[in-house]
Enzyme design. Structure first.
Site, mmCIF file in Angstrom:
data_model
loop_
_atom_site.group_PDB
_atom_site.id
_atom_site.type_symbol
_atom_site.label_atom_id
_atom_site.label_comp_id
_atom_site.label_asym_id
_atom_site.label_seq_id
_atom_site.Cartn_x
_atom_site.Cartn_y
_atom_site.Cartn_z
ATOM 1 N N ASN A 113 -42.217 -37.359 -29.380
ATOM 2 C CA ASN A 113 -41.032 -36.502 -29.482
ATOM 3 C C ASN A 113 -41.266 -35.345 -30.443
ATOM 4 O OD1 ASN A 113 -38.557 -35.591 -28.638
ATOM 5 N ND2 ASN A 113 -37.388 -36.850 -30.046
ATOM 6 N N GLY A 161 -39.816 -29.881 -24.983
ATOM 7 C CA GLY A 161 -38.458 -30.428 -24.967
ATOM 8 C C GLY A 161 -37.699 -29.967 -23.745
ATOM 9 N N THR A 194 -45.579 -32.610 -28.638
ATOM 10 C CA THR A 194 -45.807 -33.267 -27.343
ATOM 11 C C THR A 194 -47.055 -32.635 -26.723
ATOM 12 O OG1 THR A 194 -43.486 -33.782 -27.001
ATOM 13 C CG2 THR A 194 -44.800 -33.725 -24.995
HETATM 14 O O1 DON Z 1 -39.211 -36.574 -23.349
HETATM 15 C C1 DON Z 1 -38.747 -35.491 -23.703
HETATM 16 O O2 DON Z 1 -38.136 -34.750 -22.969
HETATM 17 C C2 DON Z 1 -38.991 -35.034 -25.118
HETATM 18 N N1 DON Z 1 -39.084 -36.165 -25.977
HETATM 19 C C3 DON Z 1 -40.224 -34.188 -25.154
HETATM 20 C C4 DON Z 1 -40.449 -33.642 -26.513
HETATM 21 C C5 DON Z 1 -41.158 -32.360 -26.532
HETATM 22 O O3 DON Z 1 -41.588 -31.819 -25.553
HETATM 23 C C6 DON Z 1 -41.301 -31.758 -27.871
HETATM 24 N N2 DON Z 1 -41.493 -30.349 -27.806
HETATM 25 N N3 DON Z 1 -40.737 -29.562 -28.249
#
Ligand code: DON
Length: 565
Positions: free
Chosen positions: A394, A466, A374
């Site tokens: 993602n 995430g 991300t």
């Molecule tokens: O929208 C979200 O919260 C996740 N799909 C973000 C993914 C992300 O930050 C990946 N990093 N680890």
């Protein structure tokens, strides 16, 4: 860092209406400032500003270049959130370009006949992909807020896709992950490897199909991606590989302009991400709980205990109440109210950790992702316009499926829904019915593009990571209010608690031995994990107009020489 945090008094007042004019200083930024995860994207942003573009034009350039040079992090096959501030009239808006579940999605699509979650179906291949939103975000931001034509701001991305970008270490790391989990589709292998072998640093990666897709968007705008011959091809090719996408899903895709969440914290005004992001709500809930305590006299260990308990409770709320506001009622004002903070505080014991199962449900949750994929970028132009954007497909390289003709990788954002109620996702996050799948619904996100402003200063920040995005932004903005500069904000050591699993994750050296001993004696479980996040911060001091851009030292791409504005 935490010593100084504990020496300050926080007070939050929920405020839906704020007077931005009271913050408007007389001095303008001396220079524009851009922080992004890749020097080529940062360069493209400065180039667009030089050509007469504003921060919103620069954002489209930076975003589209990141899609080309960081295809493991974000891209046209994914989505994102654009938090915007227009200086001339103090207008602020949150452009929600989050992916949506396909029209044929249903709540049980990742369950077997016994209603057990089928491993990895929500992560690998075309069934894992939501309907992409990034292209709609780019065209909207450009056409509504930019001053330059769309084809001009997409030109740097088109050139880099056509002529190639040099492979760098981080790209190789991402490729190794993709190879290890064996998710790469044939076109992916063709584009990013040398017949399956990892290319060397410096090898040029060209993406002619992606260049073409960008050209279609540049000439036809939103419809070029969502209602054109290209759309037909995208849907046909993805269906051939098992997707349930339809052309109607694309025709119906629209960004949503949402009011950002506004909260006051000490002397600072926070502009935060509203649902379907869980970021703003969770950050505000944690800060509200903190402000119930007079912790100026607390030592670091006591403060870390308190904020951990606040994180635990705010993430519990997140798991139960956050969802797509177009589908479920998300009681944001209630969650960020003083009453909720008082209720949560009443269960906090300052001497003992509260087991998560004591305040809620008990589930196994074993996060597999630490959080550097991300991407985020922050922009301030010389007129004071600002952009804070986090965008994603993602996990590393999303679903791993690259469309042969359109040349972009499909996201695996469907994993951000609950596969079934309270079944942990890739980040160990659990969600209730509010975040169950439904046709055309947006999945909850942790992405938290943020502004924090006082009458003297401004910071624009965000990060990938995430579930940990929320606590990274939280700790960083607290450090800002304690006098940290942009570099200290991106480099500060990090820790995190998300209710389930019931453990504090922390980077090496986040805590001294005395703090660890104290936390353990209070009953906390601690787990040291490697460094995480890739924060991008821009700061501005209104008194002298000075600006600073800082990129997370954990993920710096070396050998970058940027021709600043
Ligand atoms: O929208 C979200 O919260 C996740 N799909 C973000 C993914 C992300 O930050 C990946 N990093 N680890």
């Amino acid at each position: 860092m935490f010593k100084s945090i504990t020496n300050c008094k926080y007070f939050i007042i929920i405020s839906c209406i704020i007077s931005w004019s009271s913050f408007a200083g007389n001095v303008s930024p001396n220079d524009p400032a851009i922080a992004s995860a890749h020097p080529l994207a940062t360069q493209a942003g400065y180039d667009i500003l030089k050509q007469g573009g504003n921060a919103f034009d620069a954002a489209v350039a930076v975003s589209s270049v990141l899609s080309v040079v960081e295809p493991y992090s974000s891209g046209l096959g994914g989505g994102g959130f654009f938090l915007l501030h227009r200086e001339s009239d103090q207008f602020q808006i949150f452009v929600d370009a989050r992916e949506k579940a396909p029209g044929k999605a249903d709540a049980d699509m990742y369950l077997d006949e016994f209603k057990n979650v089928i491993p990895r179906v929500s992560l690998d291949g075309t069934l894992a992909a939501g309907i992409p939103g990034l292209a709609a975000g780019l065209t909207h931001v450009s056409e509504k807020y930019g001053v330059l034509p769309l084809d001009q701001v997409l030109a740097p991305a088109i050139a880099l896709a056509e002529n190639g970008f040099p492979v760098y270490e981080r790209f190789i790391t991402a490729l190794k992950v993709a190879i290890a989990i064996d998710v790469m589709s044939p076109k992916f292998i063709e584009n990013f490897t040398l017949e399956g072998e990892i290319p060397e640093v410096g090898t040029l990666i060209k993406q002619p199909e992606l260049a073409n897709t960008l050209r279609v968007i540049a000439s036809q705008g939103h419809d070029g991606f969502y209602n054109s011959e290209l759309t037909e091809t995208i849907v046909t090719e993805s269906n051939e590989s098992g997707s349930i996408w339809t052309t109607n899903d694309f025709k119906n895709y629209e960004i949503v302009e949402r009011e950002p969440l506004q909260v006051k914290f000490s002397d600072y005004q926070l502009t935060l991400a509203p649902p379907p992001s869980s970021g703003g709500t969770t950050i505000a809930t944690i800060l509200n709980i903190l402000s119930e305590y007079n912790y100026r006299d607390m030592n670091t260990a006591e403060f870390v205990h308190l904020i951990t308990e606040a994180m635990r409770r705010a993430y519990k709320d997140r798991s139960e109440f956050l969802g797509d506001p177009d589908f479920v009622v998300v009681p944001v004002l209630k969650l960020i109210s003083k009453n909720n903070a008082i209720k949560h505080s009443s269960s906090i014991n300052l001497d003992r950790a509260t087991p998560s199962k004591q305040i809620g449900k008990s589930f196994e949750a074993n996060p597999k992702e630490k959080g550097t994929e991300t991407t985020h970028f922050s922009i301030l132009d010389q007129d004071g316009n600002r952009v804070s954007t986090t965008q994603t497909i993602n996990t590393w390289f999303g679903s791993g499926y690259m469309l042969p003709s359109a040349g972009f990788i499909l996201n695996n954002e469907m994993d951000d829904f609950s596969a079934k109620a309270f079944a942990p996702n890739r980040y160990g996050l659990v969600h209730g019915e509010a975040n169950s799948k439904a046709p055309n619904k947006r999945m909850v996100s942790s992405m938290s593009p943020t502004f924090i402003e006082s009458k003297d200063d401004l910071a624009i920040l965000g990060t990938p990571g995430g579930a940990k995005i929320i606590t990274m932004v939280l700790l960083s903005l607290i450090s800002w209010t304690e006098g940290a500069d942009a570099d200290a904000m991106t480099s500060g050591r990090r820790f995190h608690h998300q209710y389930l699993p019931d453990e504090i994750h922390h980077e090496k050296d986040a805590f001294g031995e005395d703090v660890i001993d104290s936390l353990v004696s209070k009953g906390h479980s601690l787990k040291e994990i490697g460094d995480y996040g890739n924060m991008q911060v821009v700061t501005y001091k209104k008194s002298d107009g000075s600006v600073k851009a800082s990129s997370d030292p954990r993920a710096l791409i070396e050998n970058s020489e940027i021709d600043f504005y």
